[in-house]
Design a protein around this motif. Structure first.
Motif, PDB file in Angstrom:
ATOM      1  N   ILE A 195       0.859  -1.193   0.000  1.00  0.00           N
ATOM      2  CA  ILE A 195       0.000   0.000   0.000  1.00  0.00           C
ATOM      3  C   ILE A 195       0.892   1.239   0.000  1.00  0.00           C
ATOM      4  N   VAL A 196       0.768   2.051  -1.040  1.00  0.00           N
ATOM      5  CA  VAL A 196       1.441   3.352  -1.071  1.00  0.00           C
ATOM      6  C   VAL A 196       0.407   4.369  -0.605  1.00  0.00           C
ATOM      7  N   MET A 197       0.624   4.903   0.585  1.00  0.00           N
ATOM      8  CA  MET A 197      -0.395   5.751   1.208  1.00  0.00           C
ATOM      9  C   MET A 197      -0.194   7.229   0.883  1.00  0.00           C
ATOM     10  N   ALA A 198      -1.298   7.924   0.768  1.00  0.00           N
ATOM     11  CA  ALA A 198      -1.256   9.381   0.657  1.00  0.00           C
ATOM     12  C   ALA A 198      -1.113   9.964   2.065  1.00  0.00           C
ATOM     13  N   GLY A 199      -0.878  11.256   2.175  1.00  0.00           N
ATOM     14  CA  GLY A 199      -0.711  11.868   3.497  1.00  0.00           C
ATOM     15  C   GLY A 199      -1.439  13.186   3.620  1.00  0.00           C
ATOM     16  N   PHE A 226      -6.013   4.208   6.014  1.00  0.00           N
ATOM     17  CA  PHE A 226      -6.370   3.177   6.988  1.00  0.00           C
ATOM     18  C   PHE A 226      -7.383   2.170   6.428  1.00  0.00           C
ATOM     19  N   HIS A 227      -8.278   2.622   5.583  1.00  0.00           N
ATOM     20  CA  HIS A 227      -9.293   1.713   5.041  1.00  0.00           C
ATOM     21  C   HIS A 227      -8.638   0.618   4.194  1.00  0.00           C
ATOM     22  N   ASP A 228      -7.657   0.989   3.376  1.00  0.00           N
ATOM     23  CA  ASP A 228      -6.933  -0.008   2.583  1.00  0.00           C
ATOM     24  C   ASP A 228      -6.214  -1.001   3.496  1.00  0.00           C
ATOM     25  N   PHE A 229      -5.590  -0.480   4.523  1.00  0.00           N
ATOM     26  CA  PHE A 229      -4.866  -1.296   5.517  1.00  0.00           C
ATOM     27  C   PHE A 229      -5.821  -2.309   6.162  1.00  0.00           C
ATOM     28  N   LEU A 230      -7.001  -1.835   6.571  1.00  0.00           N
ATOM     29  CA  LEU A 230      -8.026  -2.681   7.188  1.00  0.00           C
ATOM     30  C   LEU A 230      -8.473  -3.776   6.215  1.00  0.00           C
ATOM     31  N   CYS A 231      -8.720  -3.386   4.963  1.00  0.00           N
ATOM     32  CA  CYS A 231      -9.192  -4.346   3.955  1.00  0.00           C
ATOM     33  C   CYS A 231      -8.167  -5.464   3.738  1.00  0.00           C
ATOM     34  N   VAL A 232      -6.889  -5.105   3.644  1.00  0.00           N
ATOM     35  CA  VAL A 232      -5.862  -6.116   3.379  1.00  0.00           C
ATOM     36  C   VAL A 232      -5.827  -7.147   4.500  1.00  0.00           C
ATOM     37  N   LEU A 233      -5.814  -6.694   5.738  1.00  0.00           N
ATOM     38  CA  LEU A 233      -5.714  -7.632   6.862  1.00  0.00           C
ATOM     39  C   LEU A 233      -6.978  -8.465   7.018  1.00  0.00           C
ATOM     40  N   LEU A 234      -8.142  -7.862   6.827  1.00  0.00           N
ATOM     41  CA  LEU A 234      -9.383  -8.634   6.988  1.00  0.00           C
ATOM     42  C   LEU A 234      -9.638  -9.569   5.807  1.00  0.00           C
ATOM     43  N   SER A 235      -8.969  -9.344   4.688  1.00  0.00           N
ATOM     44  CA  SER A 235      -9.097 -10.266   3.560  1.00  0.00           C
ATOM     45  C   SER A 235      -8.161 -11.466   3.727  1.00  0.00           C
ATOM     46  N   GLY A 236      -7.382 -11.482   4.822  1.00  0.00           N
ATOM     47  CA  GLY A 236      -6.502 -12.611   5.109  1.00  0.00           C
ATOM     48  C   GLY A 236      -5.125 -12.491   4.496  1.00  0.00           C
ATOM     49  N   ASN A 237      -4.789 -11.304   4.001  1.00  0.00           N
ATOM     50  CA  ASN A 237      -3.494 -11.096   3.368  1.00  0.00           C
ATOM     51  C   ASN A 237      -2.523 -10.351   4.277  1.00  0.00           C
ATOM     52  N   LYS A 238      -1.284 -10.248   3.823  1.00  0.00           N
ATOM     53  CA  LYS A 238      -0.252  -9.501   4.551  1.00  0.00           C
ATOM     54  C   LYS A 238      -0.146  -8.105   3.936  1.00  0.00           C
ATOM     55  N   VAL A 239       0.215  -7.141   4.758  1.00  0.00           N
ATOM     56  CA  VAL A 239       0.287  -5.765   4.273  1.00  0.00           C
ATOM     57  C   VAL A 239       1.719  -5.237   4.372  1.00  0.00           C
ATOM     58  N   LEU A 240       2.142  -4.598   3.298  1.00  0.00           N
ATOM     59  CA  LEU A 240       3.449  -3.955   3.216  1.00  0.00           C
ATOM     60  C   LEU A 240       3.183  -2.471   2.989  1.00  0.00           C
ATOM     61  N   VAL A 241       3.427  -1.646   4.009  1.00  0.00           N
ATOM     62  CA  VAL A 241       2.986  -0.249   3.979  1.00  0.00           C
ATOM     63  C   VAL A 241       4.146   0.698   3.688  1.00  0.00           C
ATOM     64  N   LYS A 242       3.965   1.535   2.670  1.00  0.00           N
ATOM     65  CA  LYS A 242       4.873   2.655   2.442  1.00  0.00           C
ATOM     66  C   LYS A 242       4.116   3.919   2.822  1.00  0.00           C
ATOM     67  N   LEU A 243       4.496   4.496   3.956  1.00  0.00           N
ATOM     68  CA  LEU A 243       3.809   5.679   4.479  1.00  0.00           C
ATOM     69  C   LEU A 243       4.188   6.930   3.696  1.00  0.00           C
ATOM     70  N   SER A 244       3.265   7.882   3.651  1.00  0.00           N
ATOM     71  CA  SER A 244       3.603   9.205   3.137  1.00  0.00           C
ATOM     72  C   SER A 244       4.482   9.919   4.170  1.00  0.00           C
ATOM     73  N   SER A 245       5.404  10.738   3.687  1.00  0.00           N
ATOM     74  CA  SER A 245       6.249  11.509   4.617  1.00  0.00           C
ATOM     75  C   SER A 245       5.419  12.474   5.449  1.00  0.00           C
ATOM     76  N   ASN A 246       4.178  12.771   5.005  1.00  0.00           N
ATOM     77  CA  ASN A 246       3.312  13.710   5.742  1.00  0.00           C
ATOM     78  C   ASN A 246       2.497  13.045   6.851  1.00  0.00           C
ATOM     79  N   ASP A 247       2.470  11.716   6.863  1.00  0.00           N
ATOM     80  CA  ASP A 247       1.629  11.007   7.852  1.00  0.00           C
ATOM     81  C   ASP A 247       2.358   9.730   8.294  1.00  0.00           C
ATOM     82  N   LYS A 248       3.457   9.923   9.029  1.00  0.00           N
ATOM     83  CA  LYS A 248       4.319   8.793   9.394  1.00  0.00           C
ATOM     84  C   LYS A 248       4.139   8.329  10.838  1.00  0.00           C
ATOM     85  N   VAL A 249       3.305   9.015  11.598  1.00  0.00           N
ATOM     86  CA  VAL A 249       3.296   8.811  13.047  1.00  0.00           C
ATOM     87  C   VAL A 249       2.120   7.967  13.534  1.00  0.00           C
ATOM     88  N   LEU A 250       0.927   8.238  13.003  1.00  0.00           N
ATOM     89  CA  LEU A 250      -0.287   7.664  13.583  1.00  0.00           C
ATOM     90  C   LEU A 250      -0.425   6.165  13.349  1.00  0.00           C
TER      91      LEU A 250
END
Length: 348
Positions: free
Chosen positions: A91-95, A102-126
Motif C-alpha cells: 500500500i502506497v499511502m497518501a498523506g 487506513f481503510h486499505d490497511f483494514l481491507c488487506v488484513l481482513l481479507s486474510g493477506n499480509k500488508v506492506l505499507v509505504k507511508l507518506s512523509s506527511n503522515d508517518k506517526v499515527l
C-alpha cells in the motif's frame, strides 16, 4: 473461509480504545491515555495541517466504525473462499489527511493477506502506533504487517494513492502486478437556493474539515442562476476561526492576492474566497462555483464526470450522493473511486 475472528476482535478493541480516548479528550478528562496523546501531538508537530482537532475527528470516525456489528455487516456481503498462502499487498499511502490510508490497511488484513505499507512523509506517526496497539491485542498480526521506507519490493499486488502525475509513475512501476491506482478526485455540492441555514452550516463541515485537503472535501458548488450568496456566507461565518491557522491563512492571503492582481471577480468574507470557475478543484481557502439552468441537465453532466468526482452533496441526496455534513463520515463500504477494494483483494 471466514475472516479471522481474532483479527476482527483486535480491530474492535482498537475502535473502543480510540472512542474512549476521543471521549476523554473532548470532555477534558485528566486521565487520558498519555501514549496516544503524545502520538497525536507528535503527528501535529510533524505536519502542521494535522491539528489536534482534525486528528481527533479522524480517530473518532474510525472508533465509531470499528465495532463488531459494523465489521460483521460489512464483511457479510463478501464470499471468503478457502485460499492458499496469504498474498503480500503493498500500500502506497497518501498523506493529505490523518490516516487516509487506513481503510486499505483494514481491507488487506481482513481479507486474510499480509500488508506492506509505504507511508507518506506527511503522515508517518499515527498508523505505526495504531499497529503496535493491534499487535498487542493479537500478536499473530506482527507477521502480517510490515512498514517499508525505501522502494516497495516483494509484493503480489499493490494499492497506490496519489495525484494524476504520480499515477503515471505508479502505472510504470506497478502495472505488471494486480493493482488499484487512484488519482485526483474532487467533491461537489449541488445547491438549489432552498437550503436551510443548518444545511448550509453542515456544508461548511464538508468544505473546511481537514482545511479542504481531502478528496471528499467540497471544492466546487453548483448554484442556480441569480443565487443569493448572502445566506451561504452567513451560515459559513460559523467557521471564521479557521483563518487563525497560519498555514491556511498563508494560502488565503496568497490566493486572494493572485485573484485580485489578475482582476478576477471574487466574493470574499475574510476567510473564504468564492470564485466562478469551471474547474472542479479549488486551491485551499477558495471555493469555486458555477451556475446551472436545469438541475436534471446538471446531474447528467456530473454523471459524465464521475471519474473525477468522489462525492456529490445535496439536500435531497439521491443514490450515490451524500447529505450535507457527511462527506468526511464514509461507511466501511464507501470505497475510494468506487472500486471495491475488498472484492479486489479476495480475488488475488
Amino acid at each position: 473461509m471466514a475472516p479471522d475472528r481474532n483479527t476482527i476482535e483486535a480491530f474492535v478493541k482498537l475502535g473502543k480504545y480510540l472512542t474512549d480516548f476521543c471521549d476523554k479528550c473532548y470532555s477534558n478528562v485528566l486521565e487520558v491515555d498519555q501514549n496516544l496523546k503524545e502520538v497525536v501531538a507528535r503527528a501535529g508537530h510533524h505536519n502542521g495541517w494535522f491539528t489536534e482537532d482534525n486528528i481527533l475527528f479522524s480517530l473518532r470516525q474510525w472508533g465509531e466504525l470499528l465495532t463488531t456489528e459494523n465489521l460483521n455487516n460489512w464483511l457479510s456481503g463478501y464470499t471468503f473462499l478457502e485460499k492458499g498462502e496469504a498474498k503480500t499487498v503493498g500500500i502506497v499511502m497518501a498523506g493529505n489527511i490523518p490516516l487516509v490510508g487506513f481503510h486499505d490497511f483494514l481491507c488487506v488484513l481482513l481479507s486474510g493477506n499480509k500488508v506492506l505499507v509505504k507511508l507518506s512523509s506527511n503522515d508517518k506517526v499515527l498508523l505505526p502506533y495504531l499497529c503496535s496497539y493491534l499487535i498487542q491485542q493479537e500478536p499473530s498480526l506482527a507477521d502480517k504487517i510490515e512498514f517499508v521506507d525505501g522502494k516497495l519490493e516483494n509484493f503480489d499486488a499493490v494499492i497506490a494513492t496519489g495525484s494524476n502525475n504520480t499515477s503515471r509513475y505508479f502505472e510504470y512501476y506497478f502495472g505488471k502486478k494486480p493493482n488499484i491506482i487512484r488519482k485526483n478526485r474532487s467533491s461537489v455540492a449541488v445547491l438549489t437556493g432552498n437550503e436551510s441555514e443548518e444545511e448550509l452550516k453542515a456544508l461548511g463541515e464538508d468544505i473546511f474539515r481537514y482545511y479542504g485537503l481531502g478528496c471528499r472535501n467540497v471544492s466546487k458548488i453548483y448554484v442556480p442562476k441569480d443565487y443569493d450568496f448572502d445566506g451561504l456566507f452567513n451560515a459559513l461565518f460559523h467557521y471564521k476561526d479557521i483563518i487563525n491557522q497560519h498555514k491556511y491563512a498563508n494560502n488565503y492571503d496568497y490566493n486572494k492576492a493572485v485573484y485580485l492582481m489578475s482582476e478576477f471577480k471574487i466574493l470574499d468574507n475574510g476567510f473564504l474566497i468564492l470564485k466562478e470557475d469551471e474547474s472542479l478543484t479549488s486551491p485551499i481557502s477558495a471555493l469555486f462555483y458555477s451556475y446551472y439552468d436545469d438541475e436534471s441537465t446538471l446531474r447528467k453532466k456530473l454523471q459524465e464526470m464521475e471519474e473525477q468526482i468522489q462525492c456529490v452533496v445535496s439536500s435531497d441526496a439521491k443514490e450515490n450522493e451524500v447529505n450535507f455534513g457527511d462527506t468526511q463520515k464514509p461507511s466501511l463500504n464507501d470505497y475510494a473511486d468506487g472500486i471495491d477494494t475488498m472484492e479486489f483483494l479476495l480475488k488475488l
